[in-house]
Write a protein that holds these residues in place. Structure first.
Motif, PDB file in Angstrom:
ATOM      1  N   ARG A 130       0.896  -1.395  -0.099  1.00 52.62           N
ATOM      2  CA  ARG A 130       0.126   0.118   0.123  1.00 52.62           C
ATOM      3  C   ARG A 130       0.760   1.230  -0.056  1.00 52.62           C
ATOM      4  O   ARG A 130       0.517   2.118  -0.681  1.00 52.62           O
ATOM      5  CB  ARG A 130      -0.789  -0.004   1.113  1.00 52.62           C
ATOM      6  N   ARG A 131       2.026   1.343   0.593  1.00 52.87           N
ATOM      7  CA  ARG A 131       2.671   2.603   0.738  1.00 52.87           C
ATOM      8  C   ARG A 131       3.893   2.508   0.069  1.00 52.87           C
ATOM      9  O   ARG A 131       4.248   3.717  -0.374  1.00 52.87           O
ATOM     10  CB  ARG A 131       3.426   2.594   2.327  1.00 52.87           C
ATOM     11  N   ILE A 132       4.647   1.460  -0.741  1.00 51.53           N
ATOM     12  CA  ILE A 132       5.652   1.526  -1.507  1.00 51.53           C
ATOM     13  C   ILE A 132       5.619   1.062  -2.902  1.00 51.53           C
ATOM     14  O   ILE A 132       5.727   1.695  -3.688  1.00 51.53           O
ATOM     15  CB  ILE A 132       6.688   0.757  -0.633  1.00 51.53           C
ATOM     16  N   ILE A 133       4.766  -0.230  -2.983  1.00 51.12           N
ATOM     17  CA  ILE A 133       4.829  -0.901  -4.216  1.00 51.12           C
ATOM     18  C   ILE A 133       3.725  -0.358  -5.146  1.00 51.12           C
ATOM     19  O   ILE A 133       3.951   0.080  -6.123  1.00 51.12           O
ATOM     20  CB  ILE A 133       4.482  -2.405  -4.236  1.00 51.12           C
ATOM     21  N   ILE A 134       2.436  -0.082  -4.774  1.00 50.02           N
ATOM     22  CA  ILE A 134       1.258   0.484  -5.501  1.00 50.02           C
ATOM     23  C   ILE A 134       1.555   1.958  -5.998  1.00 50.02           C
ATOM     24  O   ILE A 134       1.236   2.098  -7.087  1.00 50.02           O
ATOM     25  CB  ILE A 134       0.292   0.516  -4.608  1.00 50.02           C
ATOM     26  N   PRO A 135       2.235   2.893  -5.173  1.00 53.25           N
ATOM     27  CA  PRO A 135       2.521   4.008  -5.839  1.00 53.25           C
ATOM     28  C   PRO A 135       3.403   4.048  -7.053  1.00 53.25           C
ATOM     29  O   PRO A 135       3.313   4.649  -8.054  1.00 53.25           O
ATOM     30  CB  PRO A 135       3.132   4.847  -4.662  1.00 53.25           C
ATOM     31  N   GLN A 136       4.488   3.039  -7.057  1.00 52.92           N
ATOM     32  CA  GLN A 136       5.172   3.051  -7.974  1.00 52.92           C
ATOM     33  C   GLN A 136       4.584   2.442  -9.156  1.00 52.92           C
ATOM     34  O   GLN A 136       4.741   2.796 -10.382  1.00 52.92           O
ATOM     35  CB  GLN A 136       6.522   2.078  -7.503  1.00 52.92           C
ATOM     36  N   VAL A 137       3.785   1.347  -9.042  1.00 54.23           N
ATOM     37  CA  VAL A 137       2.905   0.382 -10.018  1.00 54.23           C
ATOM     38  C   VAL A 137       2.298   1.586 -10.694  1.00 54.23           C
ATOM     39  O   VAL A 137       2.043   1.580 -11.740  1.00 54.23           O
ATOM     40  CB  VAL A 137       2.364  -0.585  -9.511  1.00 54.23           C
TER      41      VAL A 137
END
Length: 211
Positions: A130-137
């Motif tokens: 939620r905090r790291i991967i999804i924003p990058q995706v």
């Protein structure tokens, strides 16, 4: 000018159906596409193969054919749907498959070191995603998702095959009534305005995402 004035109520009524369908599909398919992508990437091989087959069928057959199967074909196996629900189901299955592949590409594009860092730092998978991967995706896939959103605006015109009173059907009826191409020109202008607004909104979102 008189013709346009007379056409406007019918075109606006068709526009309401088009925008309603567009909104439902957009809200439903983007989250579903991400969930299917997660399953495609991380599920056991057997489940992943089933998802791949679903995506292959949805991407490999025309959306128009899928609409016809949903409305005209399903009654043969005892499932009868009204026109609008049939359109929603066909569009949802189709666009979920496309978004799933877009999101899968975004997930695979995130460096593996990011996932390893989550484990080293002891960050839980849900919180890490939620905090790291999804924003990058999100940043990676946004242009591709934007293209599909614009395609969705235009693809809503395909529901004319089911007899729904969307924008293009309203224009076609008006064109037959007045024996004129002006209604189609008006429909084209409306579609251009919608896609222009969608493009502007997507560009604004893309500029505001900084990470």
């Amino acid at each position: 000018m008189t013709m346009i004035t007379e056409l406007l109520p019918a075109l606006l009524e068709g526009l309401k159906t088009t925008l309603f369908l567009f909104s439902i599909i957009l809200i439903v398919t983007i989250p579903l596409g991400f969930l299917v992508a997660i399953v495609r990437v991380y599920a056991p091989k057997g489940i992943s193969l089933i998802v791949q087959f679903y995506i292959y069928i949805m991407r490999g057959t025309p959306l128009l054919l899928q609409l016809m199967v949903a409305f005209f074909g399903l009654p043969h196996i005892g499932i009868t749907l009204d026109r609008f629900p049939a359109a929603v189901i066909a569009f949802a299955l189709n666009y979920t498959a496309y978004y799933a592949e877009i999101f899968r590409g975004g997930i695979l594009a995130v460096p593996k070191g990011q996932f390893e860092a989550l484990q080293v730092l002891g960050i839980g998978k849900i919180r890490g995603y939620r905090r790291i991967i999804i924003p990058q995706v999100t940043r990676i896939v946004l242009p591709s998702v934007g293209n599909e959103v614009i395609s969705l605006v235009k693809d809503t015109s395909l529901v004319y095959i089911l007899g729904l009173g969307e924008l293009l059907r309203a224009g076609q009826i008006a064109s037959n009534t007045y024996a004129s191409l002006i209604p189609f020109v008006a429909v084209g202008i409306i579609y251009l305005l919608i896609t222009g607004l969608v493009t502007l909104g997507l560009t604004t979102i893309e500029k505001r995402i900084h990470f």
